[in-house]
Write an enzyme that holds these catalytic residues in place. Structure first.
Site, PDB file in Angstrom:
ATOM      1  N   ASP A  10       0.884  -1.172   0.000  1.00  0.00           N
ATOM      2  CA  ASP A  10       0.000   0.000   0.000  1.00  0.00           C
ATOM      3  C   ASP A  10       0.919   1.219   0.000  1.00  0.00           C
ATOM      4  OD1 ASP A  10      -2.339   1.623   0.304  1.00  0.00           O
ATOM      5  OD2 ASP A  10      -1.914   1.794   2.437  1.00  0.00           O
ATOM      6  N   CYS A  73      -4.442  -1.588  -1.705  1.00  0.00           N
ATOM      7  CA  CYS A  73      -4.584  -0.152  -1.962  1.00  0.00           C
ATOM      8  C   CYS A  73      -5.734   0.026  -2.935  1.00  0.00           C
ATOM      9  CB  CYS A  73      -3.276   0.371  -2.577  1.00  0.00           C
ATOM     10  SG  CYS A  73      -3.400   2.064  -3.181  1.00  0.00           S
ATOM     11  N   GLU A 151      -2.170   9.207   8.392  1.00  0.00           N
ATOM     12  CA  GLU A 151      -0.700   9.043   8.380  1.00  0.00           C
ATOM     13  C   GLU A 151      -0.044  10.000   9.379  1.00  0.00           C
ATOM     14  OE1 GLU A 151       1.431   6.926   6.798  1.00  0.00           O
ATOM     15  OE2 GLU A 151      -0.108   5.800   5.725  1.00  0.00           O
TER      16      GLU A 151
END
Ligand code: DGL
Length: 270
Positions: A10, A73, A151
């Site tokens: 990913d 992904c 993230e």
């Protein structure tokens, strides 16, 4: 071949949603996980660039001698996978097919929402898949704010930035009365608590990483590619390791300190 590892990749943390399920369902398999954190986010990128990124990610995993690859992904699965699948002679799976099948099974009122990256929504892959499954109403929402939040370590349901983004993207889904929401980017289940906190438990969430893990298991079983002993995971990232280790450990419920190495997919660019 049977005793080779399975590759999963990913752009970053999102693919861990698939890996977690794979670890649970296939405890005797060895895994190589690659998070391309130096080049994320993938979701706003154009097709040509995604082709190069996916090609180099796959080449990196092939260099470990993997027997199969799960593209964990949504962006690469929806934009690139249909055009490259024929180039590989090992199982190369994405997340779309299993996700739309799960959503079509889950929805009672045939109204399904899709949250995904801008590139995935532009490709129309989830919507087309749902149409083929007979789902009449789809509400497709690009959610560019979510991957940078996740993230960056922002997943707490009480974090004002999380609440604001989740509310914004939920609004059209709830307004249309969707009873099911495909979390079409593998990062998004890291916000599951925040989504339930705002939408309530009645909204059925489809975790595309989890669904794809189940379908990879089936394919490996059919091709008699499962091994009898093993159970290791090696994690690789292309960017700094600290945030991946911190967030990844929390999500995997396993200490990743000391288990994450650096890898550079750029070296495979032709
Ligand atoms: N997790 C990826 C996806 O499923 C990519 C997110 C990103 O890098 O934008 O689409």
């Amino acid at each position: 071949m049977k005793n080779s590892p399975i590759g999963v990749f990913d752009s970053g943390l999102g693919g861990l949603t698939a890996l977690k399920q794979l670890r649970q369902d296939l405890p005797h398999e060895d895994f190589i996980y690659f998070g391309d954190t130096a080049r994320l986010p993938y979701g706003g990128k154009e097709r040509e660039e995604l082709l190069t990124l996916a090609g180099t990610d796959i080449a990196l995993l092939e260099s470990f001698g993997v027997k199969a690859i799960l593209i964990a992904c949504g962006t690469v699965s929806s934009v690139i996978l249909p055009s490259i699948q024929k180039n590989y002679d090992f199982p190369l799976l994405g997340v779309i097919e299993s996700a739309v099948a799960a959503a079509a099974k889950a929805t009672k009122n045939r109204k399904v929402g899709i949250w995904a990256t801008e590139a995935s929504i532009r490709s129309g892959a989830y919507e087309q898949g749902l149409r083929e499954q007979g789902v009449g109403t789809t509400v497709a929402i690009p959610c560019p704010k979510l991957v940078p939040l996740i993230e960056g370590g922002h997943t707490d349901p009480f974090d004002p930035k999380v609440r604001q983004a989740v509310d914004e993207y939920l609004e059209p889904i709830l307004k249309e009365g969707c009873d099911t929401l495909i979390l079409g980017c593998t990062h998004f289940p890291l916000l599951e608590s925040a989504i339930y906190a705002r939408a309530g438990k009645k909204l059925h969430l489809i975790n595309v990483g989890q669904e794809s893990a189940r379908s990879l298991k089936k394919v490996l079983q059919e091709r008699e590619l499962l091994q009898e002993s093993g159970g290791s995971v090696r994690y690789y990232v292309s960017g700094p390791k600290e945030e991946f280790i911190r967030m990844g450990s929390r999500f995997m419920k396993e200490e990743l300190e000391g288990k994450v190495e650096s890898a550079d997919a750029e070296q495979f660019r032709k």
